[in-house]
Design a protein around this motif. Structure first.
Motif, short mmCIF file in Angstrom:
data_model
loop_
_atom_site.label_atom_id
_atom_site.label_comp_id
_atom_site.label_asym_id
_atom_site.label_seq_id
_atom_site.Cartn_x
_atom_site.Cartn_y
_atom_site.Cartn_z
N ASP A 35 0.81 -1.22 0.00
CA ASP A 35 0.00 0.00 0.00
C ASP A 35 0.85 1.27 0.00
OD1 ASP A 35 0.74 -0.59 2.72
OD2 ASP A 35 -0.78 0.84 3.40
N ILE A 36 2.15 1.14 0.22
CA ILE A 36 2.99 2.34 0.28
C ILE A 36 4.07 2.39 -0.80
CG2 ILE A 36 2.56 2.74 2.73
CD1 ILE A 36 5.34 1.61 3.32
N MET A 37 4.09 1.38 -1.69
CA MET A 37 5.08 1.39 -2.77
C MET A 37 4.55 0.65 -3.99
SD MET A 37 7.85 -1.23 -0.98
CE MET A 37 9.14 -0.81 -2.13
N PRO A 38 5.03 1.01 -5.18
CA PRO A 38 4.62 0.29 -6.38
C PRO A 38 4.97 -1.19 -6.26
CG PRO A 38 5.75 2.31 -6.98
CD PRO A 38 5.93 2.13 -5.49
N SER A 39 3.98 -2.04 -6.60
CA SER A 39 4.15 -3.48 -6.45
C SER A 39 3.61 -4.21 -7.67
CB SER A 39 3.42 -3.97 -5.20
OG SER A 39 3.88 -3.31 -4.04
N HIS A 40 4.13 -5.41 -7.88
CA HIS A 40 3.63 -6.30 -8.93
C HIS A 40 2.35 -6.98 -8.42
CE1 HIS A 40 7.17 -5.89 -11.47
NE2 HIS A 40 7.93 -6.06 -10.40
N ALA A 41 1.68 -7.69 -9.31
CA ALA A 41 0.43 -8.39 -8.97
C ALA A 41 0.63 -9.37 -7.81
CB ALA A 41 -0.12 -9.11 -10.19
N ASP A 42 1.83 -9.98 -7.71
CA ASP A 42 2.08 -10.93 -6.63
C ASP A 42 2.45 -10.25 -5.31
OD1 ASP A 42 4.70 -10.10 -7.06
OD2 ASP A 42 5.49 -12.11 -7.41
N GLY A 43 2.49 -8.91 -5.31
CA GLY A 43 2.83 -8.16 -4.11
C GLY A 43 4.29 -7.77 -4.03
N SER A 44 5.15 -8.38 -4.81
CA SER A 44 6.58 -8.05 -4.76
C SER A 44 6.79 -6.61 -5.22
CB SER A 44 7.39 -9.01 -5.63
OG SER A 44 7.05 -8.88 -6.99
N PRO A 45 7.74 -5.91 -4.62
CA PRO A 45 7.98 -4.53 -5.02
C PRO A 45 8.54 -4.43 -6.44
CG PRO A 45 9.66 -5.25 -3.47
CD PRO A 45 8.66 -6.35 -3.57
N VAL A 46 8.15 -3.40 -7.13
CA VAL A 46 8.73 -3.13 -8.44
C VAL A 46 10.17 -2.69 -8.18
CG1 VAL A 46 8.66 -1.66 -10.49
CG2 VAL A 46 6.52 -2.51 -9.47
N ALA A 47 11.11 -3.43 -8.71
CA ALA A 47 12.54 -3.15 -8.49
C ALA A 47 13.28 -3.24 -9.82
CB ALA A 47 13.13 -4.14 -7.49
N VAL A 48 14.24 -2.35 -9.98
CA VAL A 48 15.07 -2.31 -11.18
C VAL A 48 16.52 -2.49 -10.75
CG1 VAL A 48 15.82 -0.88 -13.12
CG2 VAL A 48 13.45 -0.73 -12.30
N ASP A 49 17.18 -3.51 -11.30
CA ASP A 49 18.59 -3.72 -10.99
C ASP A 49 19.42 -2.55 -11.50
OD1 ASP A 49 18.22 -6.17 -9.74
OD2 ASP A 49 18.45 -7.29 -11.60
N LEU A 50 20.43 -2.17 -10.75
CA LEU A 50 21.35 -1.10 -11.13
C LEU A 50 22.66 -1.73 -11.58
CD1 LEU A 50 20.63 1.39 -8.22
CD2 LEU A 50 19.67 1.40 -10.53
N ARG A 51 23.20 -1.23 -12.68
CA ARG A 51 24.45 -1.77 -13.24
C ARG A 51 25.63 -1.13 -12.53
NH1 ARG A 51 27.28 -0.40 -18.52
NH2 ARG A 51 25.70 1.22 -18.63
N PRO A 52 26.58 -1.93 -12.05
CA PRO A 52 27.78 -1.37 -11.42
C PRO A 52 28.56 -0.53 -12.44
CG PRO A 52 27.64 -3.74 -11.02
CD PRO A 52 26.59 -3.40 -12.03
N MET A 53 29.01 0.63 -12.00
CA MET A 53 29.75 1.54 -12.87
C MET A 53 31.14 1.88 -12.32
SD MET A 53 27.75 2.03 -15.44
CE MET A 53 28.34 3.48 -16.27
N PHE A 54 31.34 1.74 -11.01
CA PHE A 54 32.64 2.08 -10.44
C PHE A 54 32.80 1.38 -9.11
CE2 PHE A 54 35.06 4.61 -7.36
CZ PHE A 54 36.28 4.68 -7.99
N THR A 55 34.00 0.87 -8.87
CA THR A 55 34.38 0.33 -7.58
C THR A 55 35.74 0.90 -7.22
OG1 THR A 55 33.18 -1.73 -8.04
CG2 THR A 55 34.87 -1.80 -6.30
N LEU A 56 35.87 1.41 -6.04
CA LEU A 56 37.14 1.95 -5.57
C LEU A 56 38.17 0.84 -5.55
CD1 LEU A 56 38.54 4.51 -4.38
CD2 LEU A 56 37.93 3.59 -2.12
N PRO A 57 39.29 1.02 -6.23
CA PRO A 57 40.33 -0.04 -6.22
C PRO A 57 40.83 -0.34 -4.82
CG PRO A 57 40.79 1.62 -7.90
CD PRO A 57 39.68 2.15 -7.05
N ALA A 58 41.16 -1.60 -4.59
CA ALA A 58 41.70 -2.02 -3.29
C ALA A 58 43.07 -1.39 -3.08
CB ALA A 58 41.79 -3.53 -3.23
N LEU A 59 43.43 -1.23 -1.83
CA LEU A 59 44.76 -0.69 -1.49
C LEU A 59 45.84 -1.69 -1.80
CD1 LEU A 59 43.93 1.00 1.92
CD2 LEU A 59 44.24 2.09 -0.28
#
Length: 106
Positions: A82-106
């Motif tokens: 009731d407080i967020m966009p959801s699919h018919a099964d009730g699961s939240p509408v979610a969009v995967d985000l593509r990784p664009m940067f990771t701080l290199p390890a020391l």
């Protein structure tokens, strides 16, 4: 370990309710998420847009794909729909985000 990021939304004016419900997250849901291999799970709100940005770190061998079939997960989705966009099964509408940067390890 693997890290995933995704975006969801909360309905305008329902941000405080979203926060309240997560502050009172059900212990059985926390246990289920841990058993599925989730080590860290954070959700951030972009207030002007209502966008929720989630970052999840989980074990390489995990049970995330089985979460949707679990009764407590289904109940949580119904509790939140009731407080967020959801699919018919009730699961939240979610969009995967593509990784664009990771701080290199020391």
């Amino acid at each position: 370990m693997q890290t995933r990021a995704f975006r969801m939304n909360v309905h305008q004016g329902r941000e405080q309710e979203y926060l309240r419900r997560h502050n009172e997250i059900w212990p059985q849901l926390v246990q289920l998420l841990r058993q599925a291999g989730i080590e860290d799970y954070r959700i951030f709100l972009d207030e002007p847009s209502g966008a929720l940005f989630a970052v999840m770190t989980h074990q390489d061998l995990h049970g995330l794909d089985e979460l949707a079939a679990q009764p407590v997960m289904q109940q949580w989705w119904q509790h939140m729909r009731d407080i967020m966009p959801s699919h018919a099964d009730g699961s939240p509408v979610a969009v995967d985000l593509r990784p664009m940067f990771t701080l290199p390890a020391l």
